[in-house]
Design a protein around this motif. Structure first.
Motif, mmCIF file in Angstrom:
data_model
loop_
_atom_site.group_PDB
_atom_site.id
_atom_site.type_symbol
_atom_site.label_atom_id
_atom_site.label_comp_id
_atom_site.label_asym_id
_atom_site.label_seq_id
_atom_site.Cartn_x
_atom_site.Cartn_y
_atom_site.Cartn_z
ATOM 1 N N LYS A 43 0.829 -1.206 0.000
ATOM 2 C CA LYS A 43 0.000 0.000 0.000
ATOM 3 C C LYS A 43 0.867 1.261 0.000
ATOM 4 N N LEU A 44 1.911 1.204 0.781
ATOM 5 C CA LEU A 44 2.799 2.363 0.836
ATOM 6 C C LEU A 44 3.452 2.631 -0.512
ATOM 7 N N GLU A 45 3.866 1.569 -1.190
ATOM 8 C CA GLU A 45 4.493 1.726 -2.501
ATOM 9 C C GLU A 45 3.509 2.300 -3.512
ATOM 10 N N GLU A 46 2.244 1.797 -3.438
ATOM 11 C CA GLU A 46 1.230 2.301 -4.363
ATOM 12 C C GLU A 46 0.958 3.785 -4.112
ATOM 13 N N TYR A 47 0.872 4.117 -2.817
ATOM 14 C CA TYR A 47 0.610 5.514 -2.465
ATOM 15 C C TYR A 47 1.775 6.410 -2.890
ATOM 16 N N ARG A 48 2.982 5.927 -2.672
ATOM 17 C CA ARG A 48 4.158 6.696 -3.077
ATOM 18 C C ARG A 48 4.225 6.862 -4.599
ATOM 19 N N ALA A 49 3.917 5.788 -5.325
ATOM 20 C CA ALA A 49 3.927 5.867 -6.787
ATOM 21 C C ALA A 49 2.902 6.880 -7.290
ATOM 22 N N GLN A 50 1.710 6.845 -6.615
ATOM 23 C CA GLN A 50 0.667 7.802 -7.000
ATOM 24 C C GLN A 50 1.133 9.244 -6.784
ATOM 25 N N LEU A 51 1.751 9.477 -5.601
ATOM 26 C CA LEU A 51 2.256 10.826 -5.326
ATOM 27 C C LEU A 51 3.343 11.242 -6.305
ATOM 28 N N GLU A 52 4.190 10.300 -6.678
ATOM 29 C CA GLU A 52 5.257 10.624 -7.634
ATOM 30 C C GLU A 52 4.681 10.957 -9.007
ATOM 31 N N ARG A 53 3.605 10.194 -9.393
ATOM 32 C CA ARG A 53 2.965 10.491 -10.677
ATOM 33 C C ARG A 53 2.341 11.890 -10.670
ATOM 34 N N GLU A 54 1.640 12.183 -9.568
ATOM 35 C CA GLU A 54 1.018 13.509 -9.473
ATOM 36 C C GLU A 54 2.067 14.611 -9.486
ATOM 37 N N THR A 55 3.164 14.357 -8.759
ATOM 38 C CA THR A 55 4.240 15.363 -8.740
ATOM 39 C C THR A 55 4.850 15.543 -10.127
ATOM 40 N N ALA A 56 5.072 14.423 -10.830
ATOM 41 C CA ALA A 56 5.643 14.490 -12.180
ATOM 42 C C ALA A 56 4.713 15.217 -13.137
ATOM 43 N N GLU A 57 3.391 14.932 -13.003
ATOM 44 C CA GLU A 57 2.421 15.604 -13.868
ATOM 45 C C GLU A 57 2.413 17.109 -13.605
ATOM 46 N N LYS A 58 2.425 17.466 -12.284
ATOM 47 C CA LYS A 58 2.454 18.882 -11.944
ATOM 48 C C LYS A 58 3.724 19.564 -12.455
ATOM 49 N N ALA A 59 4.838 18.837 -12.306
ATOM 50 C CA ALA A 59 6.105 19.398 -12.773
ATOM 51 C C ALA A 59 6.103 19.600 -14.284
ATOM 52 N N ALA A 60 5.571 18.582 -15.020
ATOM 53 C CA ALA A 60 5.505 18.680 -16.480
ATOM 54 C C ALA A 60 4.594 19.828 -16.910
ATOM 55 N N LYS A 61 3.446 19.935 -16.179
ATOM 56 C CA LYS A 61 2.517 21.015 -16.496
ATOM 57 C C LYS A 61 3.158 22.369 -16.232
ATOM 58 N N GLY A 62 3.854 22.451 -15.071
ATOM 59 C CA GLY A 62 4.528 23.702 -14.743
ATOM 60 C C GLY A 62 5.599 24.049 -15.757
ATOM 61 N N LEU A 63 6.354 23.017 -16.224
ATOM 62 C CA LEU A 63 7.393 23.257 -17.228
ATOM 63 C C LEU A 63 6.784 23.733 -18.532
ATOM 64 N N ALA A 64 5.644 23.097 -18.913
ATOM 65 C CA ALA A 64 4.984 23.501 -20.156
ATOM 66 C C ALA A 64 4.485 24.944 -20.057
ATOM 67 N N GLU A 65 3.902 25.281 -18.892
ATOM 68 C CA GLU A 65 3.431 26.649 -18.707
ATOM 69 C C GLU A 65 4.598 27.633 -18.724
ATOM 70 N N HIS A 66 5.699 27.227 -18.092
ATOM 71 C CA HIS A 66 6.881 28.080 -18.072
ATOM 72 C C HIS A 66 7.400 28.319 -19.489
ATOM 73 N N THR A 67 7.426 27.242 -20.299
ATOM 74 C CA THR A 67 7.889 27.375 -21.689
ATOM 75 C C THR A 67 6.978 28.299 -22.483
ATOM 76 N N ASN A 68 5.640 28.102 -22.275
ATOM 77 C CA ASN A 68 4.687 28.963 -22.987
ATOM 78 C C ASN A 68 4.849 30.417 -22.576
ATOM 79 N N LEU A 69 5.064 30.625 -21.283
ATOM 80 C CA LEU A 69 5.262 31.989 -20.800
ATOM 81 C C LEU A 69 6.521 32.616 -21.391
ATOM 82 N N GLN A 70 7.587 31.805 -21.499
ATOM 83 C CA GLN A 70 8.828 32.323 -22.080
ATOM 84 C C GLN A 70 8.615 32.735 -23.538
ATOM 85 N N HIS A 71 7.877 31.866 -24.295
ATOM 86 C CA HIS A 71 7.590 32.202 -25.697
ATOM 87 C C HIS A 71 6.755 33.477 -25.789
ATOM 88 N N ARG A 72 5.749 33.572 -24.926
ATOM 89 C CA ARG A 72 4.872 34.743 -24.952
ATOM 90 C C ARG A 72 5.647 36.008 -24.583
#
Length: 445
Positions: A43-72
């Motif tokens: 259960k702990l591994e599943e929960y940790r994996a879920q948190l890592e996925r959410e963190t990675a998604e947030k990081a990717a989204k933030g990076l994409a927004e940052h890139t878009n902001l730089q272009h703009r």
């Protein structure tokens, strides 16, 4: 635009902060799980994996927004640079026409038609200004309409006063500032008339902005036509001087020839063969000079190409390349060094050509990237040294009538020397030397 840039920067900072917070939360949960140890390893591994996925998604989204902001941000910076460059060019006289037309008369006609449209909208209920509907005063709809009409008329009068003043005082290079100011006036009327919903009609505002654009275009076109007219009059004056010069020279040569012909006839009658031979030689020279004058009068492209400079007025890195059809080219050079410049011009190169017009045009083409005045192509000054001009002229002609590398600049150099002497005399202790006794005495300058 600057406010929008600040908003984009704030969005970028907020995304970065969210990613940092998520990572901190993940580390906190990991530490909490290690401390409690109440969940199973799976259960702990599943929960940790879920948190890592959410963190990675947030990081990717933030990076994409940052890139878009730089272009703009890059796009907006480019727009700012283009706008500033355009403003600088317009201020320097490089005007960009808003409504290109053929001549000043066409702009006058367009302005007259536009002003008729403006007058039509200004008339009562013409649609120049909008107000609220159904306004009542003391329970009276009629009084409400009267009040709205009076206030709307007052607001429109204020708007028109500002618009008319902008049109009357407009300078072509200040057109963007005038349009912006008129927009602010319209916005102020919206703010002041908010209670009664009073505002300038968008159609009317566009007409007044178009009036500003046409006025700026008309003024610039009128200035261009006046400059062309001035230069055409100068050209005609030059042609008239040349014609007068040729007529005077031809009359002088004809008179001189007649004198020598009479003297020759007298010597021939007296049997003076030696004297007659000398006069025959002189008559031949006069006939050659007459032929040259007639040739210059007939060939409108013949003349002198010159390279001149004015060290005191323009410095060492600027020359003027032009041509003149005058019989004596120095007459034209002396005219150029009149009261409009502080010092006279120095001649570096002089060349007579049967087609001086073409030689001058080719010289201008070779030095086009060094032209001083990029707006008025009829100004013949270039950022070049006399040696560079000589090289081009030699390649085109093969020979020169005269060439001087270093300008004499006599008046300029004498003025510099005198200014230095005056400066030395006004400085305390200047010019003091030691005599044989060791005491100081002031030297005579």
């Amino acid at each position: 635009m600057h406010a929008y840039l600040e908003t984009l920067r704030a969005e970028k900072d907020r995304s970065a902060t969210e990613v940092t917070q998520l990572r901190a939360e993940l580390e906190r949960l990991r530490a909490e799980m290690d401390r409690l140890g109440i969940l199973g390893v799976q259960k702990l591994e599943e929960y940790r994996a879920q948190l890592e996925r959410e963190t990675a998604e947030k990081a990717a989204k933030g990076l994409a927004e940052h890139t878009n902001l730089q272009h703009r941000l890059a796009e907006l910076r480019q727009q700012v640079l283009v706008t500033e460059e355009k403003a600088l060019l317009q201020e320097a006289g490089v005007y960009e026409y808003q409504h290109p037309l053929h001549d000043a008369v066409a702009y006058q006609v367009a302005l007259a038609g536009l002003q008729e449209q403006i007058k039509s909208l200004v008339k009562t209920d013409g649609g120049a200004v909008h107000t609220a509907v159904g306004w009542t005063v003391n329970g009276s709809t009629a009084q409400g309409r009267t009040m709205l009409r009076d206030y709307a008329k007052l607001m429109l009068r204020a708007y028109n006063a500002e618009a008319d003043n902008l049109v009357r005082t407009l300078k072509p290079y200040k057109l963007p500032a005038a349009v912006e100011r008129l927009g602010k006036v319209a916005a102020t009327i919206v703010r002041l008339g908010k209670t009664m919903d009073i505002r300038i009609a968008e159609e009317y505002h566009r007409l007044r902005i178009r009036e500003l654009g046409l006025t700026g275009d008309y003024q610039e076109k009128l200035a261009e036509e006046k400059e062309r007219d001035r230069e055409e009059k100068a050209r005609l004056r030059e042609e008239r001087r040349l014609q007068q010069e040729i007529e005077r020279e031809r009359a002088r040569l004809d008179k001189e020839r007649q004198h020598y012909a009479n003297a020759l006839a007298a010597l021939q009658t007296a049997g003076d063969t030696a004297g007659a031979a000398q006069l025959q030689e002189r008559l031949a020279q006069i006939d050659t000079a007459i032929q040259d004058v007639d040739y210059r009068a007939a060939n409108v492209r013949a003349g002198y190409v010159y390279v001149i400079s004015n060290l005191g007025a323009f410095g060492e890195q600027m020359v003027k390349v032009g041509m003149t059809r005058r019989l004596d080219p120095m007459d034209r050079v002396r005219e150029l060094g009149d009261a409009s410049v502080p010092f006279t011009f120095d001649v570096h190169a002089l060349f007579f050509a049967d087609d001086a017009v073409s030689i001058e045009a080719q010289m201008h083409a070779r030095l086009a990237d060094r032209r001083v005045n990029l707006v008025n192509q009829r100004r013949e000054f270039f950022y070049a040294t006399p040696a560079e001009a000589k090289q081009h002229l030699m390649e085109l002609t093969g020979s020169l009538l005269q060439y001087e590398e270093v300008p004499e600049a006599l008046e300029y150099r004498q003025s510099r020397t005198q200014a230095q002497q005056n400066h030395s005399q006004t400085q305390p202790g200047a010019g003091r030397v030691l005599d044989s006794t060791g005491s100081g005495s002031r030297a005579r300058l």
